[in-house]
Design an enzyme around this catalytic site. Structure first.
Site, short mmCIF file in Angstrom:
data_model
loop_
_atom_site.label_atom_id
_atom_site.label_comp_id
_atom_site.label_asym_id
_atom_site.label_seq_id
_atom_site.Cartn_x
_atom_site.Cartn_y
_atom_site.Cartn_z
N ARG A 7 0.83 -1.20 0.00
CA ARG A 7 0.00 0.00 0.00
C ARG A 7 0.87 1.25 0.00
NH1 ARG A 7 -5.43 -1.62 3.06
NH2 ARG A 7 -5.28 -3.86 2.81
N SER B 45 -21.47 -13.49 14.78
CA SER B 45 -20.92 -12.40 13.97
C SER B 45 -20.96 -12.75 12.49
CB SER B 45 -19.47 -12.13 14.40
OG SER B 45 -18.88 -11.10 13.63
N SER C 234 -18.92 -2.27 3.20
CA SER C 234 -18.21 -1.20 2.51
C SER C 234 -17.52 -1.59 1.23
CB SER C 234 -17.18 -0.58 3.46
OG SER C 234 -16.20 -1.53 3.82
N HIS D 11 -21.14 3.11 7.32
CA HIS D 11 -21.24 3.56 5.92
C HIS D 11 -22.67 3.91 5.53
CE1 HIS D 11 -17.08 2.79 4.67
NE2 HIS D 11 -17.12 1.81 5.55
N THR E 256 -19.80 6.31 12.79
CA THR E 256 -18.60 7.11 12.72
C THR E 256 -18.96 8.57 12.50
OG1 THR E 256 -16.50 7.45 11.55
CG2 THR E 256 -18.36 6.77 10.22
N LYS F 1 -16.97 9.89 8.30
CA LYS F 1 -17.32 9.62 6.90
C LYS F 1 -18.37 10.64 6.45
CE LYS F 1 -15.69 4.87 6.66
NZ LYS F 1 -14.89 4.87 7.90
N THR G 24 -8.34 6.74 27.39
CA THR G 24 -7.88 7.51 26.24
C THR G 24 -8.38 8.94 26.33
OG1 THR G 24 -7.66 7.48 23.82
CG2 THR G 24 -9.84 7.03 24.71
N THR G 25 -7.64 9.86 25.77
CA THR G 25 -8.00 11.27 25.80
C THR G 25 -9.30 11.51 25.05
OG1 THR G 25 -5.67 11.88 25.95
CG2 THR G 25 -7.21 13.59 25.23
N THR H 272 -7.97 -6.75 2.11
CA THR H 272 -9.26 -6.06 2.26
C THR H 272 -10.36 -6.81 1.52
OG1 THR H 272 -8.07 -3.96 2.40
CG2 THR H 272 -10.43 -3.85 1.97
#
Length: 506
Positions: free
Chosen positions: A76, A195, A256, A284, A312, A315, A344-345, A430
């Site tokens: 990549r 799943s 996706s 998505h 999210t 996106k 985490t912050t 992917t």
């Protein structure tokens, strides 16, 4: 004393850490001198600035692994792109060629900022205003000064977006999925996760880290899902002595890479029959489907039957971060136990403010959702009309099949270098080997002229590389099959429940 010299006690620290200039035996340095790096403890014997801390065998082993990717065409490379506010989908490409820094204008066809909300003036101003008001950072974790008012408002907007009691924001969609799926099942006795086999890597990570029994069901196969649910009950639940058995079904709404959509109503029906929690990833879909932009479950009138929704902010909402929304007790449990949240912050105030502005804008922006689907249909139709191997997906995502990793990378390079069109190659891991592809994502701002430019360039590249115009035989199109809703190929994909109320295709 010179500004770059710092003295600690009687030791000249700047001299202590400066590289030593040494004579070279082969005269490869300037004026017969060379630089040796290191420290006093090794008498400055390190000849390379970057090799001192890496054992030679480690470097060799990792380079060999990277060569495997390069030779297979799966390595990549990042394209250096600078988005220009107000010019979407145009952007500036940066290249370093020798000592020259080159720039050129390109059209981006693989962006997940699906509706260009990242450059929306209301979103930009909200971010700038929050920075002026509160500065740049959050100041710590949510438990330590990081719960700013902007985050509180954002979570309230997300709960309203999905018609849920509560929501919780994370640093990314990946973290949201991993944290929720690894935490909640551990808090429930005798919990089993089912799943979908094509779930995102973040969901897979969460399922693995939950360390509870897990089962993989064939993609969107309702018969296989019911078989697993029944077996769980028979072997671990009421059929084995009356124990309480908890089950969680994890799946996505829009997948996706293929653009197919899950049979949400049927999954919900099975969840209700077998007393299971549902966890749907709408990453998505949020912003683009539903009367408020709440996703495909909202579009299909199924929001109230879904237990937990993940999404999210990076996106269609055009900002950054991730979240989960659902019943207040479940969100509170994740908030209280998930390490990915606790340690985490928090999101910066500016990010939270911009995301909140974007969500509330898109709740009223049906015109953008409709405009996107019109352009999606135009591109699908043009690609099909000229005989290119396009998958007629059930969503806004358009897979264009190549079927060869190396040729996919070469085709991408030609499109970028010759035609100034940026389309990232999608290769293994992917997608499965033999199904390499381009993943095209038209936005409302990809106009008809841009579509024609893209189609013309693709035709020339296909001819130049002698690429197949057939969809690879090994590709099992998940947009077709007994559990997939039929989508009329000559109509835009519908985005609101009331658009297809009389002939619901789900």
């Amino acid at each position: 004393m010179p500004s770059d010299m710092h003295v600690h006690g009687n030791v000249n620290v700047s001299a202590m850490h400066a590289p030593r200039v040494c004579e070279t035996r082969d005269g490869d340095g300037a004026d017969g001198m060379d630089i040796a790096y290191g420290s006093p403890c090794n008498q400055y014997r390190t000849r390379s600035k970057f090799e001192a801390a890496t054992p030679p065998n480690v470097r060799q082993e990792l380079e060999a692994k990277l060569d495997v990717l390069r030779n297979a065409g799966n390595y990549r490379e990042f394209i250096d792109i600078e988005r220009q506010s107000g010019a979407f989908p145009r952007a500036t490409r940066h290249e370093q060629v020798g000592i020259d820094h080159l720039t050129s204008d390109v059209t981006v066809w693989c962006n997940n900022d699906y509706l260009n909300m990242g450059q929306n003036e209301h979103v930009v101003e909200a971010m700038i205003g929050a920075i002026r008001n509160s500065g740049c950072g959050a100041g710590g974790t949510r438990n330590i000064s990081g719960t700013t008012h902007y985050v509180t408002a954002l979570e309230a907007s997300l709960a309203d977006l999905h018609d849920k009691e509560a929501a919780l924001v994370f640093s990314s969609g990946y973290v949201a999925n991993e944290a929720a799926l690894s935490t909640l099942p551990q808090l429930l006795q005798n919990c089993h996760i089912v799943s979908d086999e094509l779930n995102h890597a973040s969901m897979i990570a969460g399922v693995r880290n939950a360390r509870v029994p897990k089962y993989i069901w064939k993609h969107n196969d309702l018969r296989d899902l019911e078989r697993i649910l029944r077996e769980i009950d028979d072997q671990h639940g009421s059929g084995s002595g009356g124990r309480v058995v908890n089950k969680l079904i994890a799946f996505e709404s829009v997948y996706s890479m293929d653009g197919d959509i899950a049979p949400i109503a049927d999954i919900n029906a099975l969840a209700e029959e077998y007393n299971a929690i549902t966890f749907i990833d709408e990453v998505h879909a949020v912003g683009m489907y539903g009367h408020k932009g709440g996703g495909v479950a909202q579009r299909n009138g199924e929001s109230d039957r879904v237990t937990l929704v993940s999404g999210t902010l990076g996106k269609a909402f055009g900002v950054f971060g991730g979240y989960v929304a659902g019943p207040a007790h479940m969100i509170d449990a994740i908030r209280s136990y998930a390490a990915g949240f606790i340690f985490t912050t928090a999101l910066p105030p500016s990010v939270a403010a911009a995301a909140d502005a974007s969500i509330n804008f898109l709740k009223r922006a049906q015109h953008l959702r409709d405009a996107q689907q019109r352009q999606v249909l135009k591109l699908k139709s043009r690609l099909h009309a000229v005989g290119l191997p396009v998958v007629r997906s059930n969503s806004h995502i358009i897979p264009l099949m190549v079927g060869d990793a190396k040729k996919c990378k070469i085709a991408s390079d030609i499109l970028l270098d010759k035609y100034k069109i940026y389309v990232q190659p999608i290769n293994h891991p992917t997608v499965p080997k033999g199904t390499e592809r381009f993943r095209l994502t038209p936005s409302p701002l990809h106009d008809d002229g841009m579509i024609e430019e893209l189609v013309s360039a693709l035709l020339e590249v296909w001819d130049a590389l002698d690429l197949s115009r057939e969809i690879p035989a090994c590709y099992d199109d998940p947009n077709q099959g007994p559990f997939v809703s039929y989508v009329e190929p000559d109509l835009p994909v519908f985005t609101r429940y009331d658009e297809k109320l009389d002939t619901m295709p789900f």
